[in-house]
Design an enzyme around this catalytic site. Sequence first.
Site, short mmCIF file in Angstrom:
data_model
loop_
_atom_site.label_atom_id
_atom_site.label_comp_id
_atom_site.label_asym_id
_atom_site.label_seq_id
_atom_site.Cartn_x
_atom_site.Cartn_y
_atom_site.Cartn_z
N ASP A 89 33.64 20.78 53.39
CA ASP A 89 33.37 20.16 54.70
C ASP A 89 31.86 19.93 54.86
OD1 ASP A 89 33.77 18.96 57.13
OD2 ASP A 89 34.27 20.82 58.20
N PHE B 167 28.25 19.71 65.60
CA PHE B 167 28.91 20.69 64.74
C PHE B 167 28.78 20.27 63.28
CE2 PHE B 167 30.98 20.91 68.85
CZ PHE B 167 31.23 22.26 69.05
N GLY B 168 28.63 21.26 62.36
CA GLY B 168 28.69 20.94 60.94
C GLY B 168 27.50 21.44 60.16
N HIS C 104 23.61 16.81 59.09
CA HIS C 104 23.05 16.31 60.35
C HIS C 104 21.54 16.42 60.23
CE1 HIS C 104 26.80 15.99 62.59
NE2 HIS C 104 27.16 17.18 62.14
N ASP D 275 39.74 13.33 60.51
CA ASP D 275 38.88 14.52 60.56
C ASP D 275 37.68 14.36 61.48
OD1 ASP D 275 38.07 17.16 59.77
OD2 ASP D 275 36.40 16.17 58.77
N ASN E 89 35.04 9.36 59.13
CA ASN E 89 34.33 9.23 60.42
C ASN E 89 32.92 8.68 60.25
OD1 ASN E 89 33.51 11.63 59.18
ND2 ASN E 89 33.21 12.71 61.10
ZN LIG Z 1 37.17 18.77 60.62
ZN LIG Z 2 35.05 17.55 58.11
#
Ligand SMILES: [Zn+2]
Ligand SMILES: [Zn+2]
Length: 430
Positions: free
Chosen positions: A306, A324-325, A310, A153, A95
Amino acid sequence: MSSLLIKNGRVIDPASGHDAIADLWIQDGVIAGVGSNLSPGDTETFDAAGLIVAPGFIDMHVHLREPGFEHAETIESGSRAAAAGGFTSICPMPNTKPVNDNATVTSYIIEKARRHALVNVFPIGAITKGSNGEELAAIGAMRQAGAVAISDDGRPVMNARVMRRAMEFARSFGIPVINHCEDLHLSAGGDMHEGLESVRLGLRGIPACSEDVMVARDILLAELTGVRYHVAHISSRHSVEMVAFAKSRGLAVTAEATPHHLALADRDMTPYDSNFKMKPPLRSCGDVQGVVEGIVNGAVDAIATDHAPHPGSEKMQEFEQCPFGILGLETAIAVSLEQLVHTGKIPLARLVALFTTGPARILGLSGGGLERGTLTPGAAADVTIFSTTREWTYDVNRSFSKSRNSPFDGATFKGGPVATVVAGDIVWQA
Ligand SMILES: [Zn+2]
Ligand SMILES: [Zn+2]
């Protein structure tokens, strides 16, 4: 020609079952031998007394943000964070901007990594064009260019018919399909796990069933197509149980769990702190326990971070607005040791397997060319040296990542990475 002797460490190699104090000899980028009477002659040495010497750890799920979002992370900065976290191989998700949905982008990432990365980079290609969930990406061409798996993902493939076709293609190319399991209709608008905590904080919830229904669908499609299917960042008890069920039926279904889903539940969140906001969200204590049980009983095959950088400008918004993340590479070993080994839930060798043979087998990095995830002679000289006792405190402001979004900032750990060896060279040392 280079030579390195790592002396007196506890050498744990789950692939061969080796677990004893020994010396590890590396020559010209491959493992030359493990033993106590090695005589490699004139060689550089590393004293690993009191430390664990393991095959290089593989993180099969990271986000490097390059191309397109270099203000958050680059292939180079992410690879430094990986090396500092004890990882010798990482697999970036597609992504980026543009999305890695064709061989040109795949080749760009591999070439960039070859020149600037401290560790091995094995890209994951997209399932659909632009990860839009509609038209299949150039799966065969990406495979040819070096992609080791496909995934959209960040987004799930919502259309079951598209997923079925993707699985059929992936099967014919011999690569696994990795899905971010989230039914977008069920999770729509949610910011954290749906439960008592979301009610208490007045935030919109993401129910565990939004993950479960997608895992169930995918397992049925995996049985239909015979593909190797992998659940990314599994976080709910029911999903873990379904993966165990699929395995009991002999399906090639695997799963990874993140360190944060093992360590934190929704009630551990600092309220409205975006460093606790990720997908899937931190779930209930029962779900955390379910994921840990999956690791203990073998339903979960790998630990993956994962790692999702950011920049502060995005994360310092209101909880509902921010993306998110969270970061994960530099704290993964320490958090996993704390949750799984120091608590006595699994032996150390099993932990090593979750970071080595687990991901290597899922991605097929353990066959052909140079083997990864093992210390058998002839394998790639990727080695992770770590401590299970050394106390240290994580200071996110000293992170090698370009971003700072970690819920573990300021946490003190017992054990963590000490040195990282890639292709026979020490690329990072504590
Ligand atoms: Zn994911
Ligand atoms: Zn991910």
